[in-house]
Design a protein around this motif. Structure first.
Motif, PDB file in Angstrom:
ATOM      1  N   VAL A 197       0.874  -1.179   0.000  1.00  9.12           N
ATOM      2  CA  VAL A 197       0.000   0.000   0.000  1.00  9.12           C
ATOM      3  C   VAL A 197       0.908   1.226   0.000  1.00  9.12           C
ATOM      4  CG1 VAL A 197      -1.859   1.206   1.180  1.00  9.12           C
ATOM      5  CG2 VAL A 197      -1.710  -1.287   1.327  1.00  9.12           C
ATOM      6  N   PRO A 198       1.147   1.839  -1.147  1.00  7.71           N
ATOM      7  CA  PRO A 198       2.127   2.934  -1.218  1.00  7.71           C
ATOM      8  C   PRO A 198       1.703   4.193  -0.480  1.00  7.71           C
ATOM      9  CG  PRO A 198       0.997   2.659  -3.320  1.00  7.71           C
ATOM     10  CD  PRO A 198       0.589   1.502  -2.475  1.00  7.71           C
ATOM     11  N   VAL A 199       0.381   4.406  -0.342  1.00  6.51           N
ATOM     12  CA  VAL A 199      -0.119   5.604   0.340  1.00  6.51           C
ATOM     13  C   VAL A 199      -1.109   5.171   1.419  1.00  6.51           C
ATOM     14  CG1 VAL A 199      -1.338   7.792   0.088  1.00  6.51           C
ATOM     15  CG2 VAL A 199       0.134   6.974  -1.752  1.00  6.51           C
ATOM     16  N   PRO A 200      -0.903   5.541   2.684  1.00  4.11           N
ATOM     17  CA  PRO A 200      -1.812   5.130   3.747  1.00  4.11           C
ATOM     18  C   PRO A 200      -3.127   5.879   3.694  1.00  4.11           C
ATOM     19  CG  PRO A 200      -0.200   6.647   4.628  1.00  4.11           C
ATOM     20  CD  PRO A 200       0.190   6.384   3.194  1.00  4.11           C
ATOM     21  N   ALA A 201      -4.064   5.451   4.513  1.00  8.01           N
ATOM     22  CA  ALA A 201      -5.370   6.107   4.591  1.00  8.01           C
ATOM     23  C   ALA A 201      -5.215   7.522   5.160  1.00  8.01           C
ATOM     24  CB  ALA A 201      -6.316   5.291   5.457  1.00  8.01           C
ATOM     25  N   GLY A 278      -2.622  -2.626   7.018  1.00 14.11           N
ATOM     26  CA  GLY A 278      -2.077  -2.275   5.713  1.00 14.11           C
ATOM     27  C   GLY A 278      -2.290  -0.825   5.320  1.00 14.11           C
ATOM     28  N   THR A 279      -3.369  -0.220   5.772  1.00 11.92           N
ATOM     29  CA  THR A 279      -3.652   1.173   5.415  1.00 11.92           C
ATOM     30  C   THR A 279      -3.227   2.161   6.499  1.00 11.92           C
ATOM     31  OG1 THR A 279      -5.906   0.974   6.293  1.00 11.92           O
ATOM     32  CG2 THR A 279      -5.585   0.515   3.940  1.00 11.92           C
ATOM     33  N   ALA A 280      -2.662   1.653   7.592  1.00 15.60           N
ATOM     34  CA  ALA A 280      -2.219   2.529   8.675  1.00 15.60           C
ATOM     35  C   ALA A 280      -0.964   3.293   8.272  1.00 15.60           C
ATOM     36  CB  ALA A 280      -1.940   1.709   9.936  1.00 15.60           C
ATOM     37  N   ALA A 281      -0.757   4.429   8.900  1.00 18.74           N
ATOM     38  CA  ALA A 281       0.471   5.194   8.681  1.00 18.74           C
ATOM     39  C   ALA A 281       1.637   4.558   9.415  1.00 18.74           C
ATOM     40  CB  ALA A 281       0.289   6.634   9.139  1.00 18.74           C
ATOM     41  N   VAL A 282       1.344   3.886  10.537  1.00 19.75           N
ATOM     42  CA  VAL A 282       2.390   3.245  11.333  1.00 19.75           C
ATOM     43  C   VAL A 282       1.740   2.222  12.261  1.00 19.75           C
ATOM     44  CG1 VAL A 282       2.281   5.115  13.039  1.00 19.75           C
ATOM     45  CG2 VAL A 282       4.279   3.622  12.993  1.00 19.75           C
ATOM     46  N   VAL A 342       5.862  10.235  15.142  1.00 22.44           N
ATOM     47  CA  VAL A 342       5.899  11.366  14.205  1.00 22.44           C
ATOM     48  C   VAL A 342       6.896  11.091  13.083  1.00 22.44           C
ATOM     49  CG1 VAL A 342       6.545  13.786  13.931  1.00 22.44           C
ATOM     50  CG2 VAL A 342       5.123  13.082  15.877  1.00 22.44           C
ATOM     51  N   ARG A 343       8.090  10.582  13.433  1.00 23.63           N
ATOM     52  CA  ARG A 343       9.098  10.290  12.405  1.00 23.63           C
ATOM     53  C   ARG A 343       8.572   9.266  11.403  1.00 23.63           C
ATOM     54  NH1 ARG A 343      12.646  10.590  16.847  1.00 23.63           N
ATOM     55  NH2 ARG A 343      12.702   8.316  17.068  1.00 23.63           N
ATOM     56  N   ALA A 344       7.870   8.249  11.922  1.00 19.95           N
ATOM     57  CA  ALA A 344       7.341   7.209  11.032  1.00 19.95           C
ATOM     58  C   ALA A 344       6.254   7.768  10.117  1.00 19.95           C
ATOM     59  CB  ALA A 344       6.801   6.045  11.851  1.00 19.95           C
ATOM     60  N   VAL A 345       5.360   8.580  10.663  1.00 21.43           N
ATOM     61  CA  VAL A 345       4.283   9.166   9.854  1.00 21.43           C
ATOM     62  C   VAL A 345       4.859  10.103   8.805  1.00 21.43           C
ATOM     63  CG1 VAL A 345       2.273  10.690   9.901  1.00 21.43           C
ATOM     64  CG2 VAL A 345       2.538   8.928  11.668  1.00 21.43           C
ATOM     65  N   GLU A 346       5.816  10.942   9.209  1.00 23.34           N
ATOM     66  CA  GLU A 346       6.385  11.913   8.281  1.00 23.34           C
ATOM     67  C   GLU A 346       7.341  11.278   7.279  1.00 23.34           C
ATOM     68  OE1 GLU A 346       8.016  14.976  10.777  1.00 23.34           O
ATOM     69  OE2 GLU A 346       6.070  15.995  10.937  1.00 23.34           O
ATOM     70  N   GLY A 347       7.693  10.016   7.512  1.00 18.34           N
ATOM     71  CA  GLY A 347       8.522   9.304   6.543  1.00 18.34           C
ATOM     72  C   GLY A 347       7.815   9.113   5.222  1.00 18.34           C
ATOM     73  N   GLY A 348       6.483   9.097   5.273  1.00 14.22           N
ATOM     74  CA  GLY A 348       5.664   9.084   4.070  1.00 14.22           C
ATOM     75  C   GLY A 348       5.938   7.944   3.119  1.00 14.22           C
ATOM     76  N   ALA A 349       5.763   8.228   1.831  1.00 14.69           N
ATOM     77  CA  ALA A 349       5.873   7.207   0.795  1.00 14.69           C
ATOM     78  C   ALA A 349       7.265   6.604   0.723  1.00 14.69           C
ATOM     79  CB  ALA A 349       5.484   7.808  -0.555  1.00 14.69           C
ATOM     80  N   ARG A 353       8.005   2.589   0.997  1.00 17.00           N
ATOM     81  CA  ARG A 353       8.711   1.832  -0.033  1.00 17.00           C
ATOM     82  C   ARG A 353       9.908   1.100   0.561  1.00 17.00           C
ATOM     83  NH1 ARG A 353       7.650  -0.826  -4.338  1.00 17.00           N
ATOM     84  NH2 ARG A 353       8.691  -2.383  -3.027  1.00 17.00           N
ATOM     85  N   SER A 354      10.608   1.780   1.470  1.00 18.83           N
ATOM     86  CA  SER A 354      11.765   1.184   2.122  1.00 18.83           C
ATOM     87  C   SER A 354      11.357  -0.002   2.992  1.00 18.83           C
ATOM     88  CB  SER A 354      12.491   2.248   2.956  1.00 18.83           C
ATOM     89  OG  SER A 354      13.584   1.700   3.635  1.00 18.83           O
ATOM     90  N   ALA A 355      10.228   0.141   3.724  1.00 20.96           N
ATOM     91  CA  ALA A 355       9.740  -0.958   4.562  1.00 20.96           C
ATOM     92  C   ALA A 355       9.380  -2.169   3.712  1.00 20.96           C
ATOM     93  CB  ALA A 355       8.540  -0.499   5.378  1.00 20.96           C
ATOM     94  N   ARG A 356       8.730  -1.926   2.573  1.00 24.33           N
ATOM     95  CA  ARG A 356       8.385  -3.023   1.672  1.00 24.33           C
ATOM     96  C   ARG A 356       9.644  -3.672   1.088  1.00 24.33           C
ATOM     97  NH1 ARG A 356       4.395  -6.771   0.056  1.00 24.33           N
ATOM     98  NH2 ARG A 356       5.139  -7.569  -1.943  1.00 24.33           N
TER      99      ARG A 356
END
Length: 392
Positions: A197-201, A278-282, A342-349, A353-356
């Motif tokens: 999921v490249p972009v969270p909810a 899957g759709t969570a920001a973190v 906050v760091r995880a949320v602001e890490g964004g797309a 991608r890095s986590a995947r």
């Protein structure tokens, strides 16, 4: 060749990392050409669950595993250990190999006693190896000391022991393992269906998934959410699961005025769990005790970064590389944990991608099948493959 896998829970009749691990092991052994009996307690009515190539056998009746505080009941452990002993005595020459979960360690002692005098290859699998202080805190000063001594005995009477983290492997060595412990390369399995999921909810959501028990420290999450909302005002949270700490969690949510921000839906279906994570920001898990951390793997499969908390007994932090698939906070302090969120949320797309990417690399090297093969290789070294031929 015939192998028995012994654990007092069976997935999906009960859910959790251990349940899934041993179900995966049983299926992986089948794939390697073994006949498999899964020895467990009765959790069903009517016929036993059907699993291709696996015979699910109830060696004890239905029992309640946990008390009202989320602690395993000694009586339930004794009942299953006796049932396991009785079954293995009756079938003591039927198995080429036995893999026993050392949760609880009474399983190991019962199985070893039942198989004395046989040539059955034997491995005790340790989801966790606890320090003496952990046992005393969990079970009290008397029972805790006994449990710690039984753990040490279980390690020393086992021809082979296995674990799934560097932390627990080292603890097995310290407890006196007779041979170098088998450290599996990982437990990833069955995650191929989890889509990236490249972009969270929107709005961004923090998710916790698990039992609400003291070790998970779920009640620390609301204050961290409040702190993080100073930087990300739209941030919300969904705390999945239930347990004896649920009232404390609800109290913390209400005291901070977050009733409209934090949801507590309880346990949900596997499909809803995967969709929510899957759709969570973190995904956040402030647990102080984890033997492996399968939820980290599953979150990263969807690209969801994770935030954990460093703790002496938390092996799941071994799976997280800061800035690659998440962050490890120094403590559950609201500012520490909140800043990591906050760091995880602001890490964004980019972080997703890095986590995947981290998951895709791990999925090639840290599979449940590889863990099963490592255990079978050790057991085969004790003659499991040739036992029937020799006796024939």
């Amino acid at each position: 060749m015939r192998i028995a896998v012994a654990f007092d829970c069976f997935y999906p009749l009960s859910t959790g990392g251990g349940e899934r691990q041993y179900r995966l092991f049983a299926e992986a052994f089948v794939d390697q050409g073994w006949q498999v009996d899964y020895l467990t307690r009765r959790q069903w009515t009517g016929p036993a669950p059907e699993v291709a190539g696996v015979q699910v056998v109830a060696v004890s009746g239905a029992t309640r595993l946990y008390d009202e505080h989320g602690t395993r009941r000694p009586a339930a452990s004794l009942v299953f250990a006796f049932g396991l002993f009785r079954h293995l005595v009756r079938h003591r020459r039927s198995y080429d190999a036995v893999l026993v979960s050392a949760l609880p360690t009474l399983n190991v002692l019962a199985a070893r006693a039942a198989l004395v005098g046989t040539r059955t290859a034997f491995c005790s699998d340790f989801l966790e190896v606890w320090r003496p202080a952990q046992w005393r805190e969990y079970s009290g000063p008397v029972v805790g000391r006994v449990a710690s001594a039984l753990q040490r005995l279980a390690v020393r009477v086992s021809p082979w022991v296995s674990a799934h983290s560097a932390m627990n492997t080292e603890r097995l060595r310290a407890e006196g393992a007779r041979r170098e412990p088998v450290r599996s390369p990982g437990l990833i399995h069955g995650t191929d269906h989890i889509a990236f999921v490249p972009v969270p909810a929107d709005p961004p959501t923090v998710v916790f998934a698990g039992r609400h028990i003291p070790d998970k420290r779920v009640e620390a999450i609301p204050a961290a959410i409040q702190f993080a909302r100073q930087r990300v005002p739209s941030l919300r949270a969904v705390l999945l699961g239930d347990g004896p700490s649920r009232d404390s969690v609800r109290t913390a949510v209400h005291a901070l005025g977050l009733d409209d921000v934090v949801e507590l839906p309880g346990f949900v279906s596997q499909a809803e769990l995967e969709a929510t994570v899957g759709t969570a920001a973190v995904l956040v898990n402030p647990s102080r005790r984890e033997g492996y951390g399968l939820v980290v793997v599953e979150a990263c499969a969807a690209g969801t970064p994770v935030v954990l908390v460093r703790a002496e007994d938390n092996a799941s932090t071994e799976l997280v590389e800061d800035g690659v698939n998440g962050y490890v906070a120094a403590s559950t302090d609201a500012a520490e944990l909140g800043a990591a969120l906050v760091r995880a949320v602001e890490g964004g797309a980019a972080l997703r991608r890095s986590a995947r990417d981290w998951f895709e690399q791990a999925a090639r090297t840290r599979t449940a099948e590889a863990a099963a093969r490592a255990i079978l290789t050790a057991l085969a070294g004790d003659g499991a493959h040739g036992r029937h031929e020799d006796e024939g």
